[in-house]
Design a protein around this motif. Structure first.
Motif, PDB file in Angstrom:
ATOM      1  N   ASP A   6      31.299  26.541  33.905  1.00  0.00           N
ATOM      2  CA  ASP A   6      30.496  27.851  33.549  1.00  0.00           C
ATOM      3  C   ASP A   6      30.152  28.448  34.892  1.00  0.00           C
ATOM      4  OD1 ASP A   6      28.793  26.169  35.773  1.00  0.00           O
ATOM      5  OD2 ASP A   6      27.513  25.629  34.023  1.00  0.00           O
ATOM      6  N   ALA A   7      29.263  29.481  34.625  1.00  0.00           N
ATOM      7  CA  ALA A   7      29.405  30.742  35.681  1.00  0.00           C
ATOM      8  C   ALA A   7      28.688  30.195  37.118  1.00  0.00           C
ATOM      9  CB  ALA A   7      28.471  31.781  35.286  1.00  0.00           C
ATOM     10  N   ASP A   8      27.787  29.214  36.991  1.00  0.00           N
ATOM     11  CA  ASP A   8      27.015  28.639  38.003  1.00  0.00           C
ATOM     12  C   ASP A   8      28.045  27.826  39.091  1.00  0.00           C
ATOM     13  OD1 ASP A   8      24.643  30.155  37.800  1.00  0.00           O
ATOM     14  OD2 ASP A   8      23.905  28.476  36.639  1.00  0.00           O
ATOM     15  N   LYS A   9      28.671  26.974  38.304  1.00  0.00           N
ATOM     16  CA  LYS A   9      29.848  26.332  38.977  1.00  0.00           C
ATOM     17  C   LYS A   9      30.938  27.025  39.649  1.00  0.00           C
ATOM     18  CE  LYS A   9      29.066  21.921  36.380  1.00  0.00           C
ATOM     19  NZ  LYS A   9      30.002  21.049  35.239  1.00  0.00           N
ATOM     20  N   THR A  10      31.263  27.931  38.891  1.00  0.00           N
ATOM     21  CA  THR A  10      32.257  28.923  39.444  1.00  0.00           C
ATOM     22  C   THR A  10      31.762  29.639  40.767  1.00  0.00           C
ATOM     23  OG1 THR A  10      33.308  29.122  37.188  1.00  0.00           O
ATOM     24  CG2 THR A  10      33.821  31.058  38.795  1.00  0.00           C
ATOM     25  N   LEU A  11      30.490  30.106  40.548  1.00  0.00           N
ATOM     26  CA  LEU A  11      29.867  30.926  41.866  1.00  0.00           C
ATOM     27  C   LEU A  11      29.838  29.932  42.899  1.00  0.00           C
ATOM     28  CD1 LEU A  11      28.094  33.200  42.890  1.00  0.00           C
ATOM     29  CD2 LEU A  11      26.384  31.965  41.981  1.00  0.00           C
ATOM     30  N   SER A  35      24.373  43.630  33.295  1.00  0.00           N
ATOM     31  CA  SER A  35      25.830  43.815  32.847  1.00  0.00           C
ATOM     32  C   SER A  35      26.301  43.010  31.785  1.00  0.00           C
ATOM     33  CB  SER A  35      26.856  43.871  34.210  1.00  0.00           C
ATOM     34  OG  SER A  35      27.957  43.782  33.724  1.00  0.00           O
ATOM     35  N   ALA A  36      27.295  43.496  30.901  1.00  0.00           N
ATOM     36  CA  ALA A  36      27.759  42.808  29.942  1.00  0.00           C
ATOM     37  C   ALA A  36      29.085  42.081  30.286  1.00  0.00           C
ATOM     38  CB  ALA A  36      27.938  43.622  28.648  1.00  0.00           C
ATOM     39  N   PHE A  37      29.605  42.544  31.530  1.00  0.00           N
ATOM     40  CA  PHE A  37      31.230  42.223  31.728  1.00  0.00           C
ATOM     41  C   PHE A  37      30.945  40.949  32.749  1.00  0.00           C
ATOM     42  CE2 PHE A  37      30.108  45.050  35.226  1.00  0.00           C
ATOM     43  CZ  PHE A  37      30.507  44.582  36.290  1.00  0.00           C
ATOM     44  N   SER A  38      29.937  40.540  33.305  1.00  0.00           N
ATOM     45  CA  SER A  38      29.956  39.432  34.346  1.00  0.00           C
ATOM     46  C   SER A  38      28.487  38.912  34.610  1.00  0.00           C
ATOM     47  CB  SER A  38      30.640  39.844  35.810  1.00  0.00           C
ATOM     48  OG  SER A  38      30.987  38.938  36.393  1.00  0.00           O
ATOM     49  N   ASP A  39      28.581  37.755  34.987  1.00  0.00           N
ATOM     50  CA  ASP A  39      27.075  37.137  35.257  1.00  0.00           C
ATOM     51  C   ASP A  39      26.871  37.346  36.915  1.00  0.00           C
ATOM     52  OD1 ASP A  39      26.810  36.078  32.831  1.00  0.00           O
ATOM     53  OD2 ASP A  39      27.653  34.170  33.071  1.00  0.00           O
ATOM     54  N   TYR A  40      27.768  37.550  37.627  1.00  0.00           N
ATOM     55  CA  TYR A  40      27.704  37.667  38.930  1.00  0.00           C
ATOM     56  C   TYR A  40      28.670  37.997  39.730  1.00  0.00           C
ATOM     57  CZ  TYR A  40      24.505  33.333  38.701  1.00  0.00           C
ATOM     58  OH  TYR A  40      23.665  32.481  38.077  1.00  0.00           O
ATOM     59  N   ASP A  88      33.265  35.563  34.567  1.00  0.00           N
ATOM     60  CA  ASP A  88      32.058  35.074  34.856  1.00  0.00           C
ATOM     61  C   ASP A  88      31.436  35.621  36.101  1.00  0.00           C
ATOM     62  OD1 ASP A  88      31.386  34.132  32.275  1.00  0.00           O
ATOM     63  OD2 ASP A  88      31.684  31.987  33.029  1.00  0.00           O
ATOM     64  N   VAL A  89      32.504  35.582  37.159  1.00  0.00           N
ATOM     65  CA  VAL A  89      32.172  35.988  38.404  1.00  0.00           C
ATOM     66  C   VAL A  89      33.285  37.299  38.982  1.00  0.00           C
ATOM     67  CG1 VAL A  89      31.854  35.421  40.641  1.00  0.00           C
ATOM     68  CG2 VAL A  89      31.356  33.908  38.830  1.00  0.00           C
ATOM     69  N   VAL A  90      32.987  38.017  39.550  1.00  0.00           N
ATOM     70  CA  VAL A  90      33.743  39.104  39.785  1.00  0.00           C
ATOM     71  C   VAL A  90      33.645  39.057  41.737  1.00  0.00           C
ATOM     72  CG1 VAL A  90      34.307  41.487  40.067  1.00  0.00           C
ATOM     73  CG2 VAL A  90      33.340  40.564  38.098  1.00  0.00           C
ATOM     74  N   VAL A  91      34.655  39.166  42.432  1.00  0.00           N
ATOM     75  CA  VAL A  91      34.550  38.916  43.789  1.00  0.00           C
ATOM     76  C   VAL A  91      35.086  40.176  44.452  1.00  0.00           C
ATOM     77  CG1 VAL A  91      35.149  37.685  45.536  1.00  0.00           C
ATOM     78  CG2 VAL A  91      34.612  36.533  43.543  1.00  0.00           C
ATOM     79  N   HIS A  92      34.487  40.871  45.254  1.00  0.00           N
ATOM     80  CA  HIS A  92      34.983  42.163  46.014  1.00  0.00           C
ATOM     81  C   HIS A  92      35.273  41.528  47.635  1.00  0.00           C
ATOM     82  CE1 HIS A  92      34.317  45.019  42.928  1.00  0.00           C
ATOM     83  NE2 HIS A  92      33.362  44.175  42.729  1.00  0.00           N
ATOM     84  N   VAL A  93      36.478  41.681  47.989  1.00  0.00           N
ATOM     85  CA  VAL A  93      36.596  41.222  49.210  1.00  0.00           C
ATOM     86  C   VAL A  93      37.335  42.565  50.167  1.00  0.00           C
ATOM     87  CG1 VAL A  93      38.024  39.711  50.966  1.00  0.00           C
ATOM     88  CG2 VAL A  93      37.450  39.044  48.602  1.00  0.00           C
ATOM     89  N   PHE A  94      36.052  43.069  50.889  1.00  0.00           N
ATOM     90  CA  PHE A  94      36.580  44.245  51.794  1.00  0.00           C
ATOM     91  C   PHE A  94      37.015  43.807  53.270  1.00  0.00           C
ATOM     92  CE2 PHE A  94      33.486  45.507  48.637  1.00  0.00           C
ATOM     93  CZ  PHE A  94      33.995  46.818  48.170  1.00  0.00           C
ATOM     94  N   ARG A  95      37.655  45.076  53.774  1.00  0.00           N
ATOM     95  CA  ARG A  95      37.639  45.074  55.336  1.00  0.00           C
ATOM     96  C   ARG A  95      36.396  45.983  55.623  1.00  0.00           C
ATOM     97  NH1 ARG A  95      40.517  48.680  57.733  1.00  0.00           N
ATOM     98  NH2 ARG A  95      41.278  49.712  56.095  1.00  0.00           N
ATOM     99  N   PRO A  96      35.694  45.598  56.847  1.00  0.00           N
ATOM    100  CA  PRO A  96      34.336  46.134  57.067  1.00  0.00           C
ATOM    101  C   PRO A  96      34.282  47.575  56.809  1.00  0.00           C
ATOM    102  CG  PRO A  96      34.987  44.670  58.817  1.00  0.00           C
ATOM    103  CD  PRO A  96      36.472  45.004  57.953  1.00  0.00           C
ATOM    104  N   GLU A  97      35.191  48.645  57.244  1.00  0.00           N
ATOM    105  CA  GLU A  97      34.799  49.837  57.116  1.00  0.00           C
ATOM    106  C   GLU A  97      34.893  50.350  55.745  1.00  0.00           C
ATOM    107  OE1 GLU A  97      38.946  49.178  58.861  1.00  0.00           O
ATOM    108  OE2 GLU A  97      36.879  48.609  59.373  1.00  0.00           O
ATOM    109  N   VAL A  98      35.702  49.727  54.876  1.00  0.00           N
ATOM    110  CA  VAL A  98      35.845  49.958  53.511  1.00  0.00           C
ATOM    111  C   VAL A  98      34.617  49.667  52.764  1.00  0.00           C
ATOM    112  CG1 VAL A  98      37.231  49.627  51.277  1.00  0.00           C
ATOM    113  CG2 VAL A  98      38.432  49.678  53.688  1.00  0.00           C
ATOM    114  N   ARG A  99      34.211  48.311  53.161  1.00  0.00           N
ATOM    115  CA  ARG A  99      32.843  47.943  52.463  1.00  0.00           C
ATOM    116  C   ARG A  99      31.621  48.810  52.502  1.00  0.00           C
ATOM    117  NH1 ARG A  99      30.207  41.938  53.022  1.00  0.00           N
ATOM    118  NH2 ARG A  99      28.294  42.330  51.740  1.00  0.00           N
ATOM    119  N   GLU A 100      31.650  49.213  53.813  1.00  0.00           N
ATOM    120  CA  GLU A 100      30.652  50.486  54.493  1.00  0.00           C
ATOM    121  C   GLU A 100      30.600  51.684  53.684  1.00  0.00           C
ATOM    122  OE1 GLU A 100      28.992  52.632  58.540  1.00  0.00           O
ATOM    123  OE2 GLU A 100      30.122  50.744  58.686  1.00  0.00           O
TER     124      GLU A 100
END
Length: 117
Positions: A6-11, A35-40, A88-100
Motif C-alpha cells: 500500500d501507499a503508506d508502506k511504499t512511502l 491529485s488522481a495520479f498519486s497519493d504522495y 502511489d508515490v512519485v519521487v523527484h531527486v534533484f541537484r540543489p540548483e535544479v530543485r531551487e
C-alpha cells in the motif's frame, strides 16, 4: 509474485532508503484529495549528479524488491532531475540548483514548511 504494497508502506520504505543514501532536504507532499495520479510526492536533493543517480537507482531497486511493477524512471542519463513514478508515490531527486529553479514544493504544498519531514 508479491502483492503490491500500500501507499503508506511504499512511502515509508522510500523515505528509509533516502535516509540511508544521505539524500538532503527531503519533503513529503500528501496528494490525497489533490491529485488522481498519486497519493504522495517526495522531493529530495542529491549533492551532485552522481549522488542523484545513486539515490534514484537505490530507490528503484528497493521498489522492485518490494514487488512494485511498472516503475517509470526519467532523467537517469543526466541526473540533474530524476523522476521515479511507482504509482502511489512519485519521487523527484534533484541537484540543489535544479530543485531551487523548479521549486515543486511551492506548486503542490499549501504550506511547504508543514510538509517537511
Amino acid at each position: 509474485m508479491k502483492a503490491q504494497p500500500d501507499a503508506d508502506k511504499t512511502l515509508n520504505m522510500i523515505l528509509s532508503r533516502l535516509d540511508d543514501m544521505k539524500a538532503e532536504e527531503t519533503v513529503t507532499i500528501d496528494l490525497r484529495g489533490k491529485s488522481a495520479f498519486s497519493d504522495y510526492m517526495i522531493v529530495t536533493t542529491g549533492r551532485a549528479n552522481r549522488h542523484v543517480g545513486a539515490i534514484a537507482e537505490n530507490v528503484t531497486k528497493a521498489l522492485k524488491e518490494t514487488g512494485i511493477r511498472n516503475i517509470h524512471v526519467e532523467g537517469l542519463p543526466n541526473c540533474d532531475w530524476v523522476l521515479i513514478d511507482s504509482g502511489d508515490v512519485v519521487v523527484h531527486v534533484f541537484r540543489p540548483e535544479v530543485r531551487e529553479f523548479y521549486n515543486l514544493e511551492r506548486l503542490w504544498a499549501q504550506n511547504p514548511a508543514a510538509a517537511a519531514i
